[in-house]
Design a protein around this motif. Structure first.
Motif, mmCIF file in Angstrom:
data_model
loop_
_atom_site.group_PDB
_atom_site.id
_atom_site.type_symbol
_atom_site.label_atom_id
_atom_site.label_comp_id
_atom_site.label_asym_id
_atom_site.label_seq_id
_atom_site.Cartn_x
_atom_site.Cartn_y
_atom_site.Cartn_z
ATOM 1 N N THR A 151 1.607 -0.912 13.173
ATOM 2 C CA THR A 151 3.047 -0.678 13.366
ATOM 3 C C THR A 151 3.607 0.298 12.327
ATOM 4 O OG1 THR A 151 3.536 -2.604 11.994
ATOM 5 C CG2 THR A 151 3.483 -2.962 14.383
ATOM 6 N N GLY A 152 2.790 0.670 11.365
ATOM 7 C CA GLY A 152 3.228 1.640 10.356
ATOM 8 C C GLY A 152 3.878 1.003 9.143
ATOM 9 N N ARG A 153 3.923 -0.323 9.079
ATOM 10 C CA ARG A 153 4.535 -0.999 7.924
ATOM 11 C C ARG A 153 3.686 -0.798 6.669
ATOM 12 N NH1 ARG A 153 4.752 -3.744 3.775
ATOM 13 N NH2 ARG A 153 3.554 -5.554 4.393
ATOM 14 N N ILE A 154 2.364 -0.839 6.862
ATOM 15 C CA ILE A 154 1.440 -0.607 5.747
ATOM 16 C C ILE A 154 0.684 0.689 6.032
ATOM 17 C CG2 ILE A 154 -0.686 -1.467 4.669
ATOM 18 C CD1 ILE A 154 0.373 -4.275 4.903
ATOM 19 N N VAL A 155 0.475 1.471 4.969
ATOM 20 C CA VAL A 155 -0.189 2.767 5.126
ATOM 21 C C VAL A 155 -1.698 2.612 4.907
ATOM 22 C CG1 VAL A 155 -0.270 5.142 4.264
ATOM 23 C CG2 VAL A 155 1.875 3.880 4.219
ATOM 24 N N ASN A 156 -2.463 3.228 5.777
ATOM 25 C CA ASN A 156 -3.918 3.264 5.594
ATOM 26 C C ASN A 156 -4.227 4.427 4.656
ATOM 27 O OD1 ASN A 156 -6.669 3.339 5.761
ATOM 28 N ND2 ASN A 156 -6.744 3.939 7.918
ATOM 29 N N LEU A 157 -4.712 4.105 3.469
ATOM 30 C CA LEU A 157 -4.928 5.147 2.447
ATOM 31 C C LEU A 157 -6.321 5.772 2.523
ATOM 32 C CD1 LEU A 157 -3.239 3.283 -0.541
ATOM 33 C CD2 LEU A 157 -2.265 5.147 0.786
ATOM 34 N N GLY A 158 -7.103 5.370 3.492
ATOM 35 C CA GLY A 158 -8.437 5.964 3.664
ATOM 36 C C GLY A 158 -9.519 5.191 2.954
ATOM 37 N N ASN A 159 -10.530 5.946 2.514
ATOM 38 C CA ASN A 159 -11.705 5.341 1.902
ATOM 39 C C ASN A 159 -11.390 4.831 0.488
ATOM 40 O OD1 ASN A 159 -14.298 5.305 0.375
ATOM 41 N ND2 ASN A 159 -15.088 5.911 2.360
ATOM 42 N N SER A 160 -11.841 3.626 0.179
ATOM 43 C CA SER A 160 -11.508 3.055 -1.132
ATOM 44 C C SER A 160 -12.155 3.810 -2.285
ATOM 45 C CB SER A 160 -11.929 1.586 -1.193
ATOM 46 O OG SER A 160 -13.309 1.475 -0.950
ATOM 47 N N MET A 161 -13.276 4.485 -2.012
ATOM 48 C CA MET A 161 -13.944 5.231 -3.083
ATOM 49 C C MET A 161 -13.254 6.580 -3.329
ATOM 50 S SD MET A 161 -16.345 3.219 -3.973
ATOM 51 C CE MET A 161 -17.613 4.091 -4.853
#
Lengths: 390, 338
Positions: A151-161
């Motif tokens: 829903t866009g409430r939390i942002v996916n920041l990509g790869n943790s490394m």
């Protein structure tokens, strides 16, 4: 002995007993929170802030990070000089220098949390509204976070490394919570953004309760200290209760964990938390004398020689497991007659839940190893491999 | 010493090394007990030893022997066909196709896949994926070889394919789970213990088929040593020969990589070791010598992998470059001197 001396001694003892697991620290200003199990964490509560020191797990003579959790933002703005040892607000919060603390305004409202393990804990602490960004979203099994990202409430920041720098800048989180790795070189340019980095080094604790005790630190970060302390007390008491129950068992079934892959069988060493958990579950872990704290790779034939004696065999596996296929992949396994219990890691939340709830895994293991104790587990991570699957 | 005697010596060495591979493993089993097991006896107090020897060490020894022969033969065929002493099974990108297949199932699908209602997992899925990946690249190369007339262009195409598959694997690695990456890394280290007794017949049949087809290429390969035009004058159809060569090297590389993971340097170094041993370039003797040297080298590597006495093993791909690199260096220096 004079009566007033006896009264004085008794009063002193009473005061000590009522300390609530706290001791005054060396300079006499703060209360050191008594952490019974966590070896890499020190928490000292001062009247207006909390000082947290993380020992470097790979070099225990060094400090991984030092944080001043400021409980009152106004106070921080007025007079940050109240905080001892804080020579500067270091943008390089991964700094090993023991004299540099990072100021962390608490509670966090918009944190970037890098692993699903910590997200699961924050959900339990009802603090998931304070999570603004997460990493490795593809591997999240937690429904709340899946929905929040969609829903866009939390942002996916990509790869943790290697998280997305642009997305982090855009999110402007009040702290980043990554997991440290030995000699990983840190987070690169992300460290230069000036956002406090709080290393989640809990996984380097070598006891199940040691890791779980970090709940108390995470609770303080998100303004949920009381809930966190209460959760940990429940975890600890249930764990100890289960451990004592397992000690009463008359038998000690021989336990074999995991299975080989490509000729190698990685087993937990004697210093690992898994080995301690097996011991606490009343198991006779076949490779308890294996030197090392992490996973130790052994050849299949070396393991099989001993594994034929096993009574119980527990396997964590991603996806369905089939005994016939196991034997076809590695014929040496056909000689192992132990009862197989397996956990489908693609369908259970074993990796998300058990790091901070070792009592759940312990309960499940005791149920498997000692059915005679009548401890029925609500948490069935491991299931028996059905007859037709054998 | 005549070539025939050298070949016999290599064969004797292969037999001795095969026996050593059965006697010696990461677990200390006394020689007398191994012999008793081989004679059909049981060892009291050690129920696992029988299965370790019969279903572990013997298939592992046969796998090492055939893999060494197959990879060495691939290297020889490619070095002759491309007239490039540094050509090896990896140069055409066939093994990178196998890598890609395995990366897709381990890193993207998490180690399980449902094909036609049947769920596959474990090593079987890895073998199927590696085979499909390798054969797909081989088919692509065969198609391109009919379009490209120059062998150098085909070589360059193989290198480009390796780069493309490599970048896809990196992308998959980048977004994979820690477990997936670990599984892929372990598979990538190569291992002769992956072929169990049930799959050994399939592995042997495919390897023997490839080696038999390679024997059929001895005459055209000798003719190729004299140059393409000379070979054509002798009645060799270069285009068809090239297709056949791709088929043989593709089959052998796909089989070995699918079952044992990528094994580096054996394909590159073994033909040179065989040439150094025999001092000839003619394939009538060089090919059997290459097969024997390849088998011996792989058996030595398998023995060395069990050197640590704490029960751990050294990955095969760690050992092969240590033996192969000096050979390749020697070839480069000799070329420079000449």
């Amino acid at each position: 002995m004079k009566p007033y001396i006896i009264i004085y001694i008794l009063l002193s003892l009473l005061l000590l007993a009522c300390g609530g697991g706290r001791t005054a620290n060396a300079d006499g200003q703060g209360d050191t929170l008594m952490l019974q199990y966590a070896r890499n964490l020190t928490i000292v509560d001062f009247p207006d802030y909390t000082e947290v020191t993380m020992r470097n797990p790979w070099d225990t003579t060094k400090v991984l990070g030092k944080y001043c959790l400021i409980k009152n933002e106004e106070l921080r703005d007025k007079n940050s000089s109240l905080i001892p040892h804080t020579s500067s607000i270091s943008p390089h919060t991964s700094s090993i220098s023991p004299h540099t603390s990072s100021l962390i305004p608490i509670p966090l409202h918009n944190a970037a949390v890098f692993s699903s393990v910590h997200c699961a804990l924050l959900h339990e602490l009802a603090a998931d509204e304070a999570v603004g960004g997460i990493c490795d979203f593809e591997f999240f099994n937690l429904p709340y976070y899946k929905q929040a990202v969609n829903t866009g409430r939390i942002v996916n920041l990509g790869n943790s490394m290697q998280p997305s720098l642009e997305k982090i800048i855009d999110l402007n989180p009040d702290a980043l919570l990554p997991s440290p790795f030995e000699n990983s070189g840190g987070l690169g340019r992300v460290e230069r953004l000036g956002i406090p980095i709080i290393w989640c080094a809990d996984y380097m604790e070598n006891t199940p309760l040691g890791r779980a005790e970090w709940i108390r630190f995470y609770g303080r970060l998100f303004g949920r200290a009381e809930q966190a302390d209460s959760i940990f007390r429940c975890v600890e008491s249930r764990y100890q209760e289960l451990r004592s129950a397992a000690l009463q068992a008359k038998t000690k079934p021989k336990l074999l964990p995991e299975m080989p892959w490509s000729g190698q069988w990685t087993l937990p060493g004697s210093g690992s938390s898994s080995t301690l958990l097996y011991k606490d579950a009343g198991a006779d872990y076949l490779f308890a004398d294996l030197e090392g704290a992490g996973g130790i790779p052994l050849s299949t034939e070396k393991v099989v020689d001993k594994a034929v004696e096993a009574d119980v065999w527990i396997i964590k596996h991603h996806g369905p497991l089939n005994r016939a296929q196991m034997n076809a992949d590695t014929p040496l396994l056909s000689n192992i007659k132990a009862r197989i219990w397996w956990c489908d890691t693609s369908k259970t939340l074993i990796y998300e839940e058990t790091p901070f709830h070792p009592e759940r895994l312990l309960e499940n293991l005791i149920g498997i190893l000692h059915p005679e104790l009548g401890i029925s587990s609500k948490y069935e991570y491991f299931m028996p491999l059905k007859t037709d699957e054998r | 010493m005549k070539d025939k005697y050298k070949l016999k010596l290599l064969a004797v060495a292969m037999v001795l090394l095969s026996v050593a591979n059965v006697l010696w493993g990461s677990l200390d089993i006394p020689v007398g007990e191994v012999w008793r097991i081989l004679c059909g006896g049981e060892v009291e107090g050690h129920p696992a030893w029988r299965i370790i020897v019969l279903q572990g060490r013997i298939p592992q020894m046969l796998t090492a022997l055939l893999t060494g022969s197959a990879l060495g033969t691939c290297g020889l065929l490619l070095q002759t066909a491309f007239r490039n002493p540094l050509a090896g099974p990896s140069i055409l990108g066939i093994d990178s196709g196998a890598n890609l297949g395995v990366a897709l199932v381990l890193l993207l699908l998490g180690g399980t896949a449902t094909i036609g209602g049947m769920t596959l997992g474990g090593h079987l899925l890895v073998v199927v994926a590696a085979m499909v990946g390798a054969l797909a690249i081989m088919a692509l190369l065969m198609l391109l070889s009919s379009l490209l007339r120059s062998q150098v262009m085909l070589l360059i195409t193989g290198v480009i394919i390796s780069y493309v598959t490599g970048s896809i694997i990196q992308l998959l690695n980048y977004s994979a789970t820690e477990q997936g990456v670990h599984s892929f890394v372990i598979w990538g280290m190569g291992n002769f213990a992956s072929v169990g007794i049930e799959r050994l017949p399939v592995f042997c049949a495919l390897s023997f088929a490839g080696l038999f087809l390679a024997f059929l290429l001895i005459k055209p390969l000798d003719a190729l040593l004299l140059g393409d035009h000379y070979a054509e004058n002798l009645g060799i159809r270069i285009g068809r020969m090239r297709q056949m060569l791709l088929l043989v090297t593709g089959l052998l590389t796909a089989t070995t990589t699918a079952f044992c993971g990528p094994i580096s340097f054996i394909g590159l170094a073994v033909p040179h070791l065989a040439r150094l041993t025999l001092g000839t370039s003619y394939h009538r003797t060089l090919m059997p010598a290459t097969m024997l040297v390849g088998a011996n080298l792989a058996l030595v590597c398998n023995l060395l992998s069990t050197l640590p006495r704490d029960g751990s093993i050294i990955p095969i791909s760690v050992i092969t470059p240590l033996i192969g690199a000096p050979v390749v260096l020697h070839v480069i220096l000799r070329q420079r001197a000449s």
